[in-house]
Structures are given as C-alpha cells and as structure tokens.
Design a protein around this motif. Structure first.
Motif, short mmCIF file in Angstrom:
data_model
loop_
_atom_site.label_atom_id
_atom_site.label_comp_id
_atom_site.label_asym_id
_atom_site.label_seq_id
_atom_site.Cartn_x
_atom_site.Cartn_y
_atom_site.Cartn_z
N PHE A 4 1.08 -1.26 0.03
CA PHE A 4 0.02 0.01 -0.11
C PHE A 4 1.01 1.09 0.11
N VAL A 5 1.87 1.25 0.75
CA VAL A 5 2.95 2.39 0.82
C VAL A 5 3.50 2.78 -0.61
N VAL A 6 3.91 1.68 -1.21
CA VAL A 6 4.60 1.72 -2.32
C VAL A 6 3.78 2.27 -3.51
N MET A 7 2.49 1.88 -3.37
CA MET A 7 1.66 1.97 -4.25
C MET A 7 0.76 3.51 -4.37
N GLU A 8 0.50 3.71 -2.77
CA GLU A 8 -0.44 4.85 -2.62
C GLU A 8 0.24 6.16 -2.06
N ASP A 9 1.39 5.82 -1.62
CA ASP A 9 2.09 7.01 -0.97
C ASP A 9 3.56 6.78 -0.46
N ARG A 10 4.49 6.92 -1.31
CA ARG A 10 5.64 6.42 -1.25
C ARG A 10 6.46 7.27 -0.15
N ASP A 11 6.03 8.22 0.16
CA ASP A 11 6.76 9.18 0.96
C ASP A 11 6.04 9.27 2.64
N PHE A 12 5.13 8.21 2.68
CA PHE A 12 4.30 7.98 3.86
C PHE A 12 5.06 8.34 5.16
N TYR A 13 6.17 7.66 5.34
CA TYR A 13 7.17 7.52 6.29
C TYR A 13 8.02 9.01 6.52
N ASN A 14 7.78 9.69 5.58
CA ASN A 14 8.51 11.03 5.49
C ASN A 14 7.88 12.46 5.72
N HIS A 15 6.41 12.49 5.35
CA HIS A 15 5.71 13.51 5.35
C HIS A 15 4.91 13.64 6.73
N SER A 16 4.18 14.84 6.75
CA SER A 16 3.52 15.05 7.93
C SER A 16 1.92 14.96 7.86
N GLY A 17 1.73 14.05 6.99
CA GLY A 17 0.34 13.81 6.64
C GLY A 17 -0.31 14.27 5.48
N ILE A 18 0.45 15.33 4.88
CA ILE A 18 0.00 15.98 3.49
C ILE A 18 1.33 16.05 2.47
N ASP A 19 1.20 15.80 1.20
CA ASP A 19 2.26 15.92 0.59
C ASP A 19 2.01 17.33 -0.47
N ILE A 20 3.12 18.21 0.00
CA ILE A 20 2.83 19.67 -0.71
C ILE A 20 3.08 19.54 -1.84
N LYS A 21 3.96 18.89 -2.51
CA LYS A 21 4.33 19.08 -3.94
C LYS A 21 3.22 18.47 -4.94
N ALA A 22 2.57 17.49 -4.26
CA ALA A 22 1.67 16.70 -4.89
C ALA A 22 0.37 17.61 -4.88
N ILE A 23 0.06 18.23 -3.85
CA ILE A 23 -1.07 19.06 -3.65
C ILE A 23 -1.02 20.33 -4.72
N ILE A 24 0.02 20.67 -4.73
CA ILE A 24 0.28 21.92 -5.82
C ILE A 24 0.43 21.47 -7.17
N ARG A 25 1.01 20.28 -7.45
CA ARG A 25 0.84 19.51 -8.75
C ARG A 25 -0.85 19.34 -8.96
N ALA A 26 -1.64 18.89 -8.18
CA ALA A 26 -2.94 18.66 -8.20
C ALA A 26 -3.74 19.78 -8.49
N VAL A 27 -3.54 20.77 -7.67
CA VAL A 27 -4.07 22.37 -7.78
C VAL A 27 -3.98 22.84 -9.16
N ILE A 28 -2.81 22.86 -9.59
CA ILE A 28 -2.48 23.24 -11.14
C ILE A 28 -3.34 22.49 -12.35
N ILE A 29 -3.29 21.22 -11.95
CA ILE A 29 -3.97 20.25 -12.98
C ILE A 29 -5.43 20.52 -12.93
N ASN A 30 -5.86 20.36 -11.62
CA ASN A 30 -7.39 20.68 -11.48
C ASN A 30 -7.86 21.99 -11.86
N SER A 31 -7.24 23.15 -11.60
CA SER A 31 -7.46 24.23 -11.95
C SER A 31 -7.80 24.70 -13.56
#
Length: 174
Positions: A4-31
């Motif tokens: 699950f970690v390798v497929m869903e959230d590779r940085d699971f053990y390194n982030h604080s609950g959110i992945d800022i880079k992924a959120i920014i990328r998603a906001v750009i694509i979604n907008s």
C-alpha cells in the motif's frame, strides 16, 4: 503494508500527513480542468476522508481532509495510521479491512497469506470495481504484478520473491 505504501504514498514515512508537492501539482492540473480530476491524497488523507468525511469531490472537503490528516499525524504514529487505514479501506464484495478481505477471498488470516496473495488483495482498493477479483480476476492479477514490480524497485523484495509471486497462481477460496 509495504504494498500500500509503495503504490499509494511512497513518502508516507517522511511527510506530516500531506504531500505539499503533490497538492500543488493537483491544484494546477485541477484548475486547468476547472474541476477536481486529480486527488494527491496521502494515506493519512485517505484515512481522514474514509472515516470522518463524505466521498463528495469538493474543494471544501479537500481542505477539511488536509487539516484532519495533519491532526491524525500529530496524535498517532505512522504504524497506527497505516493499521487504521488497512482496517477501514474497501476490498470489494462487502469486505472492509484487510483481515476481512483475507478471510473472504482466501479463508485465511492475513498472516497466513503468501506474497502473491498479499499483493493480490492489495490490488483491489485502488478501484474495487475494476479490480474485483470475482468479476475481473485478470485485472487484479495485472495490478498484483505491477505492485510486485514496484516493491522490487523499492528494494522491499528480492528478484526471486518477485518472480515466485508473479508465477504463483492465486486461487480464490471465497
């Protein structure tokens, strides 16, 4: 759990609950698309959404999900969050949680599953309809092999384990 970690959230053990880079990328694509087409959810965010929020796709829910995820990360360890997640996600055919899925599909406990069976079950939650093993067995096997490849590339399993799990015929015993 590594599947699950390798497929869903590779940085699971390194982030604080959110992945800022992924959120920014998603906001750009979604907008660009003027709608939410990409999620960028960490495992913690998925847990927050599945347990505390609705499944509606709105910016308001996404913001709540981010704050809940950060709160969960402060209150619980990574292993606890992963355990909560695995015990709450949907594995198709009425099975919620990985133990229920193991018993439902193989009549075994999770601890008794082979690597092939573990990754087969791990394939399902990504899209419980598309990877429903009772109706789309071949799709589930394809995703199982993709998970094995990702585990191998992340050095979580060796080449022999990967090969043996790829060639093992997964036999359902519902």
């Amino acid at each position: 759990a590594n599947s699950f970690v390798v497929m869903e959230d590779r940085d699971f053990y390194n982030h604080s609950g959110i992945d800022i880079k992924a959120i920014i990328r998603a906001v750009i694509i979604n907008s660009r698309n003027d709608t939410i087409v990409q999620g960028a959810s960490t495992i913690t965010q998925q847990l927050a959404k599945n347990v505390f929020l609705s499944q509606e796709v709105t910016w308001e829910r996404k913001v709540k999900e981010i704050f809940l995820a950060q709160h969960l990360e402060k209150k619980y360890s990574k292993d606890q969050i992963l355990e909560f997640y695995l015990n709450n996600i949907y594995f198709s055919n009425g099975y919620y949680g990985i133990e229920a899925a193991a018993r439902g599909y193989f009549d075994k406990s999770v601890s008794e599953l082979t690597l092939a069976e573990q990754t087969f079950i791990a394939a399902i939650p990504n899209n419980p309809t598309r990877y429903n093993p009772l109706t789309n067995y071949d799709n589930t096997v394809q995703r199982k092999n993709l998970i094995l490849q990702q585990l191998y590339e992340a050095d979580d399993i060796g080449s022999l384990d990967r090969y043996m799990a790829e060639i093992e015929e997964v036999v359902l015993n519902p």
